[in-house]
Design an enzyme around this catalytic site. Structure first.
Site, PDB file in Angstrom:
ATOM      1  N   GLY A 120     -43.405  26.865 -49.815  1.00  0.00           N
ATOM      2  CA  GLY A 120     -43.107  25.994 -50.949  1.00  0.00           C
ATOM      3  C   GLY A 120     -41.995  26.432 -51.868  1.00  0.00           C
ATOM      4  N   GLU A 151     -46.004  31.663 -45.958  1.00  0.00           N
ATOM      5  CA  GLU A 151     -45.561  30.658 -44.983  1.00  0.00           C
ATOM      6  C   GLU A 151     -44.261  29.985 -45.418  1.00  0.00           C
ATOM      7  OE1 GLU A 151     -48.792  27.873 -44.759  1.00  0.00           O
ATOM      8  OE2 GLU A 151     -50.175  29.299 -43.850  1.00  0.00           O
ATOM      9  N   PRO A 152     -43.200  30.751 -45.660  1.00  0.00           N
ATOM     10  CA  PRO A 152     -41.965  30.120 -46.128  1.00  0.00           C
ATOM     11  C   PRO A 152     -41.277  29.330 -45.015  1.00  0.00           C
ATOM     12  CG  PRO A 152     -41.548  32.402 -45.597  1.00  0.00           C
ATOM     13  CD  PRO A 152     -43.025  32.198 -45.409  1.00  0.00           C
ATOM     14  N   GLY A 153     -40.744  28.190 -45.350  1.00  0.00           N
ATOM     15  CA  GLY A 153     -39.978  27.405 -44.377  1.00  0.00           C
ATOM     16  C   GLY A 153     -38.568  27.212 -44.898  1.00  0.00           C
ATOM     17  N   ARG A 209     -33.730  12.847 -44.828  1.00  0.00           N
ATOM     18  CA  ARG A 209     -34.137  13.296 -46.171  1.00  0.00           C
ATOM     19  C   ARG A 209     -33.526  12.454 -47.305  1.00  0.00           C
ATOM     20  NH1 ARG A 209     -33.633  17.567 -48.354  1.00  0.00           N
ATOM     21  NH2 ARG A 209     -35.770  17.830 -49.045  1.00  0.00           N
ATOM     22  N   TYR A 224     -36.571  10.872 -49.405  1.00  0.00           N
ATOM     23  CA  TYR A 224     -36.899  11.508 -50.699  1.00  0.00           C
ATOM     24  C   TYR A 224     -35.779  11.355 -51.724  1.00  0.00           C
ATOM     25  CZ  TYR A 224     -39.473  14.192 -47.131  1.00  0.00           C
ATOM     26  OH  TYR A 224     -40.203  14.595 -46.040  1.00  0.00           O
ATOM     27  N   CYS A 284     -28.813  -0.146 -38.710  1.00  0.00           N
ATOM     28  CA  CYS A 284     -28.885  -1.462 -39.330  1.00  0.00           C
ATOM     29  C   CYS A 284     -29.942  -1.519 -40.433  1.00  0.00           C
ATOM     30  CB  CYS A 284     -29.227  -2.501 -38.264  1.00  0.00           C
ATOM     31  SG  CYS A 284     -28.449  -2.101 -36.721  1.00  0.00           S
ATOM     32  N   GLU A 285     -29.843  -0.622 -41.389  1.00  0.00           N
ATOM     33  CA  GLU A 285     -30.745  -0.648 -42.531  1.00  0.00           C
ATOM     34  C   GLU A 285     -29.958  -0.230 -43.761  1.00  0.00           C
ATOM     35  OE1 GLU A 285     -34.640   0.733 -42.501  1.00  0.00           O
ATOM     36  OE2 GLU A 285     -34.849   0.774 -40.320  1.00  0.00           O
TER      37      GLU A 285
HETATM   38  N1  LLP Z   1     -47.280  25.806 -45.101  1.00  0.00           N
HETATM   39  C1  LLP Z   1     -47.813  24.583 -45.042  1.00  0.00           C
HETATM   40  C2  LLP Z   1     -49.258  24.434 -44.808  1.00  0.00           C
HETATM   41  C3  LLP Z   1     -46.996  23.438 -45.202  1.00  0.00           C
HETATM   42  O1  LLP Z   1     -47.539  22.234 -45.139  1.00  0.00           O
HETATM   43  C4  LLP Z   1     -45.607  23.599 -45.431  1.00  0.00           C
HETATM   44  C5  LLP Z   1     -44.739  22.443 -45.598  1.00  0.00           C
HETATM   45  C6  LLP Z   1     -45.095  24.917 -45.473  1.00  0.00           C
HETATM   46  C7  LLP Z   1     -45.958  25.993 -45.317  1.00  0.00           C
HETATM   47  C8  LLP Z   1     -43.635  25.200 -45.675  1.00  0.00           C
HETATM   48  O2  LLP Z   1     -43.178  24.758 -46.896  1.00  0.00           O
HETATM   49  P1  LLP Z   1     -41.695  25.131 -47.408  1.00  0.00           P
HETATM   50  O3  LLP Z   1     -41.634  26.631 -47.617  1.00  0.00           O
HETATM   51  O4  LLP Z   1     -40.734  24.695 -46.374  1.00  0.00           O
HETATM   52  O5  LLP Z   1     -41.562  24.373 -48.673  1.00  0.00           O
HETATM   53  N2  LLP Z   1     -40.158  17.143 -45.004  1.00  0.00           N
HETATM   54  C9  LLP Z   1     -40.150  17.600 -46.374  1.00  0.00           C
HETATM   55  C10 LLP Z   1     -40.951  18.870 -46.563  1.00  0.00           C
HETATM   56  C11 LLP Z   1     -42.374  18.770 -46.113  1.00  0.00           C
HETATM   57  C12 LLP Z   1     -43.113  20.066 -46.251  1.00  0.00           C
HETATM   58  C13 LLP Z   1     -44.435  20.012 -45.558  1.00  0.00           C
HETATM   59  N3  LLP Z   1     -45.159  21.246 -45.588  1.00  0.00           N
HETATM   60  C14 LLP Z   1     -38.706  17.748 -46.821  1.00  0.00           C
HETATM   61  O6  LLP Z   1     -37.798  17.422 -46.061  1.00  0.00           O
HETATM   62  O7  LLP Z   1     -38.455  18.139 -47.955  1.00  0.00           O
END
Ligand code: LLP
Length: 419
Positions: free
Chosen positions: A239, A273-275, A312, A316, A342-343
């Site tokens: 997050g 759990e960083p993404g 995105r 969003y 076409c949107e």
């Molecule tokens: N752990 C869990 C359980 C999650 O559901 C998520 C993201 C993460 C970790 C990783 O979160 P991060 O560090 O990336 O913020 N598609 C959206 C983001 C959806 C995130 C869903 N869950 C976007 O493009 O902003």
């Protein structure tokens, strides 16, 4: 800091001019910087130096094998949300005991796959899921390690679509019911309670919501301890936000310091759990301008990437900086940058002032490494883009552009269609 910078008037990824990649690979393509990925993972992990921690990259942000392989090689773990992500994670070389499995809708076959693989833990999101995992573990005669995903009801102050830790969200189990779930789980024959988990949302730019969530989890750990339930892992989810435009999110070191402060002297293994913070600014989308068009109300730049490539902005109203790959001296202008679909929602940027571009020029959409390619689709029968990685002065295609044949793979029309 990332490694997409201008040298003179030309945009480079590390030591490679992006123009050279486009000439070889065509457009559109996603481009990742090895040095940036490495740097971001290291900065995040090092921020927790001194704490017993496991950094499980959140696969959903970017599941391309080369990216996963790089992170697995750096000692990372993986946060998965589907059997497909587990398959990719194993293929990329993540050891099973570094994999955690979240998600509200785990299917029976996916649970079996994870049980047989021997993952570190399931983050359980409902009582029915707990029962299903107990049943499957019993059938396979395997003990399932679990954490309960607690919904701490804190407001992450982010876009409503990516906020997950509020009572009204579908995620996790509220604190009171989590206690009941733990009691139930601790009596189950094929369940071993090992952890507690939360994930409150994504693109969070303040420390406070994380601290509040952690405090709430810490209280619950104490209550559980009093009842004889011992928690060894605390999973804080992901997050942490990044800078797309003007946001000023905390640095991973500030985030880690806050977590360490709240944890105090609690002896526990921390899972993260960083993404986005790892891959977001390590990738861009490169496309070509097809046409410019001046309408009665607006100016348009029409590119060969659309909402199917990067959804995105549409979904969003997300901001991705748009840069010309080769800067010109000619005047900047304001336009909507749109795709071929076409949107009217098919835009990559709206009312944006950008450096001069004309038909045939290349453009880069920045900060597209997270939730970019993974959310792309074949809408309008558009083959998905290629993906490329740069390391120093080398580059390589890490995923081929889809072909028209790929588009129809697996399809068939029964004889009786026209019979
Ligand atoms: N752990 C869990 C359980 C999650 O559901 C998520 C993201 C993460 C970790 C990783 O979160 P991060 O560090 O990336 O913020 N598609 C959206 C983001 C959806 C995130 C869903 N869950 C976007 O493009 O902003």
């Amino acid at each position: 800091m990332h490694h997409f910078q201008y040298r003179g008037n030309e945009l480079y990824c590390e030591d490679v001019p992006i123009q050279a990649i486009a000439q070889k690979v065509g457009t559109p393509f996603y481009l990742y910087s090895h040095a940036t990925l490495t740097r971001h993972f290291k900065a995040f992990s090092d921020a927790f130096e001194g704490l017993d921690r496991l950094v499980c990259f959140s696969a959903k942000a970017n599941t391309t094998l080369a990216v996963l392989k790089l992170l697995a090689g750096m000692g990372g773990g993986l946060d998965i949300v589907s059997g497909g992500e587990l398959y990719r994670g194993l293929k990329a070389g993540f050891p099973p005991d570094r994999i955690v499995y979240s998600g509200v809708g785990k299917r029976m076959d996916e649970i079996d796959f994870a049980l047989k693989t021997g993952i570190l833990m399931f983050n359980i999101e409902s009582l029915e899921e707990l029962e299903m995992i107990q049943q499957r573990a019993m059938a396979l005669d395997i003990k399932a390690r679990i954490a309960i995903r607690v919904n701490p009801d804190v407001d992450p102050k982010t876009h409503p679509y990516i906020s997950t830790g509020l009572k009204k969200n579908k995620f996790g189990i509220d604190t009171e019911n989590a206690l009941l779930a733990y009691q139930k789980a601790s009596r189950m024959s094929h369940i071993t309670v090992v952890g507690i988990d939360c994930h409150i949302g994504s693109q969070i730019t303040e420390i406070r919501p994380f601290e509040d969530a952690l405090k709430s989890l810490k209280d619950l750990i104490q209550t559980l301890k009093n009842q004889g339930i011992d928690i060894r892992y605390i999973d804080m989810g992901g997050g942490l936000g990044i800078t797309y435009h003007e946001e000023a999110p905390p640095h991973p070191s500030e985030y880690a310091a806050a977590i360490a402060r709240v944890l105090g002297n609690l002896k526990i293994r921390l899972v993260l759990e960083p993404g986005r913070v790892i891959v977001g600014n390590a990738g861009i989308l490169v496309c070509q301008v097809l046409y410019r068009k001046t309408g009665p109300a607006k100016e348009f730049v029409i590119t060969d990437a659309g909402m199917n490539d990067l959804i995105r902005p549409m979904l969003y109203h997300a901001y991705h900086e748009a840069l010309p790959v080769v800067r010109s001296d000619r005047e900047s202008f304001t336009a909507d940058i749109v795709g071929p679909i076409c949107e009217s929602g098919d835009f990559l940027a709206q009312d944006r002032t950008i450096g001069y571009v004309q038909s045939g020029d290349l453009m880069a959409f920045m900060s597209a490494g997270a939730y970019g390619f993974v959310m792309s689709s074949n809408y309008c029968s558009r083959p998905r883009a290629a993906e490329v990685m740069v390391r120093g002065n080398r580059f390589e295609v890490i995923k081929q552009r889809e072909t028209f044949e790929d588009l129809v793979a697996g399809e068939s029309a029964p004889d009786w269609i026209n019979g």
